[in-house]
Design an enzyme around this catalytic site. Sequence first.
Site, short mmCIF file in Angstrom:
data_model
loop_
_atom_site.label_atom_id
_atom_site.label_comp_id
_atom_site.label_asym_id
_atom_site.label_seq_id
_atom_site.Cartn_x
_atom_site.Cartn_y
_atom_site.Cartn_z
CD1 TRP A 318 -6.59 8.78 -7.45
CD2 TRP A 318 -5.26 7.65 -8.85
NE1 TRP A 318 -6.32 9.60 -8.53
CE2 TRP A 318 -5.50 8.93 -9.41
CE3 TRP A 318 -4.44 6.76 -9.55
CZ2 TRP A 318 -4.96 9.34 -10.62
CZ3 TRP A 318 -3.90 7.17 -10.77
CH2 TRP A 318 -4.15 8.44 -11.29
CG HIS A 319 -3.59 3.15 -10.01
ND1 HIS A 319 -2.94 3.59 -8.88
CD2 HIS A 319 -2.82 3.54 -11.06
CE1 HIS A 319 -1.82 4.21 -9.24
NE2 HIS A 319 -1.73 4.20 -10.55
N GLY A 320 -8.17 2.10 -9.56
CA GLY A 320 -9.34 1.39 -10.06
C GLY A 320 -10.17 0.76 -8.97
CG PHE A 463 -6.18 4.42 -13.98
CD1 PHE A 463 -6.98 3.32 -13.69
CD2 PHE A 463 -4.92 4.21 -14.48
CE1 PHE A 463 -6.51 2.03 -13.91
CE2 PHE A 463 -4.45 2.93 -14.69
CZ PHE A 463 -5.23 1.85 -14.41
#
Length: 463
Positions: A318-320, A463
């Site tokens: 989800w963060h990258g 993000f």
Amino acid sequence: MVFSSSIFLFIFLPLIWLGHWLLPSLRGKNILLSVASLLFYAFGEPIYVILMVISVAVNYWAALRIGEGETRRRWPMVFAVVFDLAMLGVFKYAGFAVECINLLPLIELPVPAIRLPIGISFFTFQILSYVVDVYRGDTQVQRRADDLFLYISFFPQLIAGPIVKYHDIAEQITNRTVTAELTARGLRRFLFGLSKKLLISNPCGLLTDTAFAALGEGTLAAPLGWLGAVAYCFQIYYDFSGYSDMAIGLGQMFGFHLFENFNYPYISGSIREFWRRWHISLSTWFKEYLYIPLGGSRRGKARTVLNKYIVFFTTGLWHGASLNFIVWGLFHGTMQMAEEIIRPTERRWLRPIWRVVTLAAICLSFVVFRADNMADAAGYLAVLFGAGGASASAALALLDPYTLTVLAVAALFCLPIVPALRRRADGNAALDTVGYAITLPLFALCVMALASSTYNPFIYFRF
């Protein structure tokens, strides 16, 4: 547009707040906030406003179909979830997916260069939670498209959270009161968050960038490496918690009450506790909409372990769209599993030791998070443990009185000092007045920081 910019502080916010205060009807206030939110988002991403509007329209339609009856509920929900995840996948993960496919032999596909819409992960998770909650019967379907749009687009939390569930804010959209006291408290909270960002996070970010630049030049030694790693822990915490403070404060100024997103995570005595204190809205979202639907801890130990790894894998992703984010997430999952094995019972005298161990693990994991790729992460970690030598000259050259003061303040306010002072100020008008008075010099320092520096990144915007 970012909160810590002159155009937001001196033009956008005063005009929108004044208009919101003067408009007599709540419907008019909501329309103003929706238009303002569109302008706020369009300032940096004009073309992707269309994407957000389409997302709201599709999910609005799906929720209405879900609300029509028992026999037609499942397929609109499935369609909305697939649409939302596909949109997120195309704009955020398409390039990464193609790069992974190109690792296979005899395959060389062109990597798409798609610009990431700011805040897409945040507003996608919000709209997903709404549709799923309507399907579950946890919230009523919203038949006014403009109210649903305000929920998604509300500019204080649009691009970096906190992630807000519809049932937590639905009543506030249609029934809220703005008072002078609430506005004052919101403004104070906003200015404290702005100070975190400009006066602590940005100077720490310069230290971190210096350390990683030295890694790229091959001149990084352990002392500078550790300074950069610690500085990044401060940078990301004060960057993101500062943004959350600003979002919560702005919400109060417009009559909304947003939930807390951070609770002093660096005092945690375990990784499990860390995730109860860090980015609370995200960890809660994954628990409610992924971990529990997967079965949680109800299907035996092996399935529980698998479910937790899926959650932490997804949290990292989800963060990258990068391997280092996935490794970061899986590292936290592995540490949490290890804690369950090593620490079935815990003696009181061991707790300070575990706090140190937990903080060290968090610090090292953030090196992986900060690095551009796993090769840089591995190289940086190797330097921390002696591969780059032990020369302290580069680190000492950065530790001037100003930097030492910033680091000392950063370390101090990682402790729950403010809540303790707030408890003492409860009912004490003099202490409360001091809290307001402090914001004036802080704001002056923030303005000077804005005027004297062009370094002003927001980590979570990507993000």
